[in-house]
Design an enzyme around this catalytic site. Structure first.
Site, short mmCIF file in Angstrom:
data_model
loop_
_atom_site.label_atom_id
_atom_site.label_comp_id
_atom_site.label_asym_id
_atom_site.label_seq_id
_atom_site.Cartn_x
_atom_site.Cartn_y
_atom_site.Cartn_z
N THR A 154 0.87 -1.18 0.00
CA THR A 154 0.00 0.00 0.00
C THR A 154 0.90 1.22 0.00
O THR A 154 1.74 1.38 0.89
CB THR A 154 -0.93 0.02 1.22
OG1 THR A 154 -1.81 -1.10 1.16
CG2 THR A 154 -1.76 1.29 1.25
N SER A 178 -3.03 4.98 -2.66
CA SER A 178 -3.92 5.90 -1.96
C SER A 178 -4.04 7.21 -2.74
O SER A 178 -3.04 7.84 -3.06
CB SER A 178 -3.37 6.17 -0.55
OG SER A 178 -3.29 4.97 0.18
N CYS A 329 -6.28 -6.06 16.12
CA CYS A 329 -7.43 -5.30 15.59
C CYS A 329 -6.97 -3.89 15.29
O CYS A 329 -6.33 -3.24 16.13
CB CYS A 329 -8.58 -5.27 16.59
SG CYS A 329 -10.00 -4.26 16.04
N ASP A 606 -22.62 39.93 14.03
CA ASP A 606 -21.17 40.05 14.07
C ASP A 606 -20.68 41.31 13.37
O ASP A 606 -19.73 41.95 13.82
CB ASP A 606 -20.54 38.81 13.40
CG ASP A 606 -19.03 38.88 13.39
OD1 ASP A 606 -18.42 38.88 14.48
OD2 ASP A 606 -18.45 38.93 12.29
#
Length: 636
Positions: A154, A178, A329, A606
């Site tokens: 990856t 990616s 995990c 504002d």
């Protein structure tokens, strides 16, 4: 867990009759004078034997729920050549001293141990694995491990085009790249570095060398890249890509926010509107992805639903971090250091007992998305490179003169995917054009102000008290329970997946009571901060588009029209605000209209607070709504 795997018993039985390799596959010893088999033939024959005589799976890699872990991800480094906003905190992460990272020999020692016990797929991650100088050698040595069928990597793709030919020769069999955007300027904004065209060149090289599919990982984040879903999918028409849309996940430092997560069902609904023929593919065993394909397209698309629909029940993955910790995990915060035991001289059996104990403690499933967001866990850069986003301004066209993040014009529309398809064949893509059109409405001499989001509408000044068009209807049917609360009393998002798409319109209003002095300055446009009505108008438009990011359980709505009108009321020294929103979809737009009216009113406050603090905001209310199963509403 301390019992030896049955596979070893099978090996001893095989050794009693013929000489065998460590896996039990027999190795023929050629007699003098006979030609010897080539290495490739021998390796092929032994792999065939393994397939036909598969031994029972290792008890050490089987957890208490019967899940067999055959997939190992190894982080080669914590370093990266990008500085992505989604992967690490803005202030960076403390890197582990080099002496505490796994050496090449330690990586290979652990890999051999895991493969011997049943791991048949290894993926190399990071950081960015391709910045490690010996990555090609590591791949080559992994390729020699008997029983290992797949070696993947990856990568962010920056160095891929240069290294891929060597990696392929070394034995690399799978690639994940990616990429979160197809717009070069947005890419540079996200990763804080240049390199978009290098990533594209890497994808192009992978296709050229015959990798199929080339997997492209895209983390979808609301307000940043969810508008590019169609462009990514369009690339699969002529290219062997598997575009994998990943739900945005929480890790330390990326400031995970539920409102930024675009769920699998929402993404799927968006794609099905464009391609109704989209068909689901059969799910592979232990796959994390829900795969789909458009008939006639060369590639496919997938969804990684880690947050909305977990796949814990079939999880077969283990992870080793760059500093040698075993994570059973991805979302768990418990780790065990294999590096420390390895350096302390632990035997193979002792390491297996430690691994088996960790795997045995693996939970049935990870916590829910809100619990995960509160857990202490490593930043993703210290586990492996998976693209995620920390807080950043939405990449919608900005109309403010103040743009410190320089995100104006990062959203590219039109036939971008068609241009990409043509230009990819040449290995490059165009620079994103600047967005020139500004969304300012007209400002009338009487200091009335109105805006239209759709470009074909005419600017028009609205009266704050004029009645919205629409057909009067009966009272809105009410529900006997709160729809955003589940049976246990917890906040829950309403599932609108089964609702039909209808035309939805909502009108809301607000009033700002200014007082004589502030009213006069606005009327004469003499405020030091500038044109209060114009700024409030733009704030209202932006607020309508960002409602789902401000109100936690609101669904994201693709608005087709937003109109914000402001008018001065001299009798009350007030500004009347009226907002109309329109969209076609399964849920209403009253929250968008109310949010726009409220934010426009706050903006007026504002702009005027330096002149007077005795300003009152009020009468924020829904005037009308049409469309939906519960009928229309008209305030009388």
């Amino acid at each position: 867990m301390a019992v030896r795997p049955v596979s070893r018993m099978l090996q001893r039985v095989l050794r009693s009759s013929v000489r065998s390799c460590s896996t039990g596959a027999p190795v023929t010893q050629h007699r003098p004078g006979e030609p010897s088999q080539t290495a490739a033939e021998e390796l092929s024959r032994r792999r065939q034997f393994l397939r036909e005589h598969a031994a029972p799976f290792s008890a050490f890699l089987t957890d208490s729920f019967g899940r067999q872990h055959s997939y190992l991800r190894i982080s080669l480094t914590e370093k990266c050549n990008l500085r992505c906003q989604y992967c690490m905190p803005e202030e960076g992460v403390p890197l582990t001293p080099k002496a505490d990272l796994l050496t090449t020999e330690e990586i290979l020692t652990l890999a051999r141990l895991f493969v011997k016990e049943g791991i048949d797929k290894i993926r190399l991650t990071g950081g960015e694995p391709l910045i490690r100088p010996d990555v090609v050698d590591i791949v080559a040595q992994l390729h020699q491990l008997e029983g290992l069928r797949t070696i993947g990597i990856t990568t962010n793709g920056i160095n891929l085009a240069r290294l891929l030919p060597q990696l392929q020769k070394a034995g690399l069999s799978a690639i994940n790249i990616s990429l979160d955007t197809l717009v070069p300027a947005k890419f540079e904004f996200i990763v804080r570095r240049k390199g978009f065209h290098k990533v594209m060149a890497g994808i192009h090289k992978a296709i050229e060398l015959g990798y199929s599919p080339v997997k492209v990982n895209c983390v979808v984040m609301r307000g940043l890249n969810e508008d590019e879903l169609l462009d990514f999918v369009a690339l699969t028409e002529g290219l062997p890509l598997d575009v994998r849309f990943i739900e945005y996940m929480p890790f330390n430092g990326n400031r995970w926010n539920f409102k930024k997560m675009v769920s699998y069902k929402e993404m799927l609904n968006t794609l099905q509107q464009q391609w109704p023929e989209l068909e689901k593919l059969p799910e592979e065993e232990s796959s994390t992805a829900k795969a789909f394909k458009i008939p006639g397209f060369r590639g496919q698309l997938s969804f990684i639903t880690s947050m909305s629909e977990h796949f814990c029940g079939t999880c077969n993955r283990l992870r080793i971090t760059a500093d040698g910790n075993l994570k059973v995990c991805l979302f768990g915060n418990s780790e065990v250091s294999l590096r420390d035991h390895l350096r302390a001289g632990a035997s193979e059996e002792e390491l297996l007992r430690i691994i088996g104990a960790a795997v045995g403690r693996k939970k049935r499933q990870h916590a829910g998305m809100f619990s995960i967001a509160q857990m202490k866990n490593r930043p993703m850069i210290l586990i492996e490179l998976l693209l995620m986003l920390q807080d950043s301004p939405p990449a919608t066209p900005s109309i403010s003169s103040q743009d410190p993040f320089r995100v104006q014009g990062l959203r590219h529309r039109g036939s971008f995917s068609n241009q990409m398809m043509i230009l990819w064949k040449g290995g490059w893509v165009p620079q994103a054009p600047l967005l020139a059109q500004r969304l300012l409405g007209s400002v009338c001499p009487q200091r009335h102000c109105s805006s239209h989001l759709n470009s074909d509408a005419n600017p028009k000044c609205l009266s704050a008290v004029s009645r919205a068009p629409g057909t009067p209807s009966g009272p809105l049917p009410t529900s006997d329970q709160l729809t955003h609360v589940d049976t246990a009393g917890r906040a829950a998002m309403v599932d609108v997946g089964g609702k039909p798409d209808t035309e939805r319109v909502a009108v809301a209003s607000a009033v700002v009571l200014l007082g004589p002095m502030a009213f006069k300055l606005i009327q004469e446009n003499q405020l030091k901060k500038g044109d209060a009505l114009a700024v409030a108008q733009l704030a209202g438009v932006q607020a309508a588009k960002l409602t789902s990011q401000l109100i936690p359980l609101c669904h994201h709505v693709a608005l087709s029209h937003v109109q914000v009108g402001l008018e001065l009321d001299g009798t009350r020294h007030a500004v009347g605000i009226r907002v109309s929103c329109r969209a076609r979809g399964p849920t209403g737009v009253e929250m968008e209209a109310l949010t726009a009216a409220a934010v426009a009113a706050l903006t007026v406050y504002d702009m005027c607070k330096a002149v007077s603090r005795d300003i009152v905001l009020g009468e924020i209310k829904l005037l009308s709504k049409t469309g939906g199963q519960r009928g229309d509403f008209q305030r009388t």
